[in-house]
Design a protein around this motif. Structure first.
Motif, PDB file in Angstrom:
ATOM      1  N   VAL A   1      -0.303 -11.367   6.816  1.00  0.00           N
ATOM      2  CA  VAL A   1       0.459 -12.322   5.622  1.00  0.00           C
ATOM      3  C   VAL A   1       1.419 -12.633   5.264  1.00  0.00           C
ATOM      4  O   VAL A   1       0.102 -13.253   4.224  1.00  0.00           O
TER       5      VAL A   1
ATOM      6  N   TYR B   1       7.041 -15.166   3.723  1.00  0.00           N
ATOM      7  CA  TYR B   1       8.359 -15.867   4.381  1.00  0.00           C
ATOM      8  C   TYR B   1       9.138 -16.504   4.513  1.00  0.00           C
ATOM      9  O   TYR B   1       9.507 -16.601   2.612  1.00  0.00           O
TER      10      TYR B   1
ATOM     11  N   MET C   1       5.160 -22.213  10.577  1.00  0.00           N
ATOM     12  CA  MET C   1       4.365 -20.512   9.860  1.00  0.00           C
ATOM     13  C   MET C   1       3.292 -20.816   8.908  1.00  0.00           C
ATOM     14  O   MET C   1       1.696 -21.230   9.070  1.00  0.00           O
TER      15      MET C   1
ATOM     16  N   ILE D   1       3.472 -16.728   0.301  1.00  0.00           N
ATOM     17  CA  ILE D   1       3.417 -17.749   0.688  1.00  0.00           C
ATOM     18  C   ILE D   1       2.367 -18.523   0.431  1.00  0.00           C
ATOM     19  O   ILE D   1       2.375 -19.858   0.840  1.00  0.00           O
TER      20      ILE D   1
ATOM     21  N   MET E   1       8.988 -12.764   8.358  1.00  0.00           N
ATOM     22  CA  MET E   1       7.248 -12.990   7.850  1.00  0.00           C
ATOM     23  C   MET E   1       7.488 -11.349   7.054  1.00  0.00           C
ATOM     24  O   MET E   1       8.256 -10.368   8.078  1.00  0.00           O
TER      25      MET E   1
END
Length: 193
Positions: A77, A80, A106, A137, A168
């Motif tokens: 990831v 987001y 998250m 992120i 995400m």
């Protein structure tokens, strides 16, 4: 979930292989989660609403975990975002209650997620759509990761509901070439750069 009346949860996954240009080595995967819940404040003005954020925390963690799984694990990831669509019986401020429970859920699951989670919200009728912003992120100024994912349902939110959303992604836009700070150049101290 403490005292939450959840009507449904919806999860969406998309994989982008190219955008008219050459096929890159790695596809971009994006996933969204939406929980349609009863709005306990619908139909009236309630001055004391902050307590509801605590009730939303388990929901945030639950759907954030599912998104991480859908994308193959936290290590994949890179982007987001979050959002809320409030039914017509509610008010915009009810969507603001999702900021902390959705964002912190998250960030709790993603190591070194220093950047603020971008957000959007609106009041809409049944079938309302929302473009949820996405940023990197760890650093909000990473231009390659500026993105959005559209979410919505044909039967939600009803007037007494709210649809709470997390999104995400696994990387930069396909064929990003708009310049700016590169993900590999993140310093990682302030969540911006």
């Amino acid at each position: 979930m403490p005292d939450l009346a959840i009507r449904k949860t919806i999860f969406s996954f998309e994989e982008i292989f190219h955008e008219r240009g050459p096929v890159p080595d790695k596809s971009l995967r994006r996933a969204s989660a939406m929980a349609v819940i009863k709005n306990p404040f619908a139909g009236r003005y309630e001055p004391d609403i902050q307590w509801f954020m605590d009730d939303l925390k388990p929901l945030g963690l639950s759907i954030a975990r599912r998104l991480v799984e859908m994308l193959g694990g936290a290590e994949h990831v890179e982007g987001y975002g979050k959002g809320a669509i409030i039914g017509e019986g509610g008010e915009l401020e009810h969507g603001a209650l999702w900021h902390a429970p959705g964002g912190y859920a998250m960030r709790q699951l993603l190591d070194n997620s220093n950047a603020i989670v971008p957000s959007t919200k609106k009041v809409a009728g049944v079938g309302g759509r929302l473009d949820v912003p996405i940023t990197h992120i760890n650093a909000s100024y990473v231009r390659s990761h500026f993105d959005a994912m559209e979410v919505g349902l044909s039967d939600a939110p009803r007037a007494d509901e709210m649809a709470l959303v997390l999104v995400m992604s696994t990387g930069a836009r396909i064929h990003d070439r708009a310049g700016g700070l590169k993900a590999g150049d993140i310093v990682g101290k302030d969540g911006l750069r």
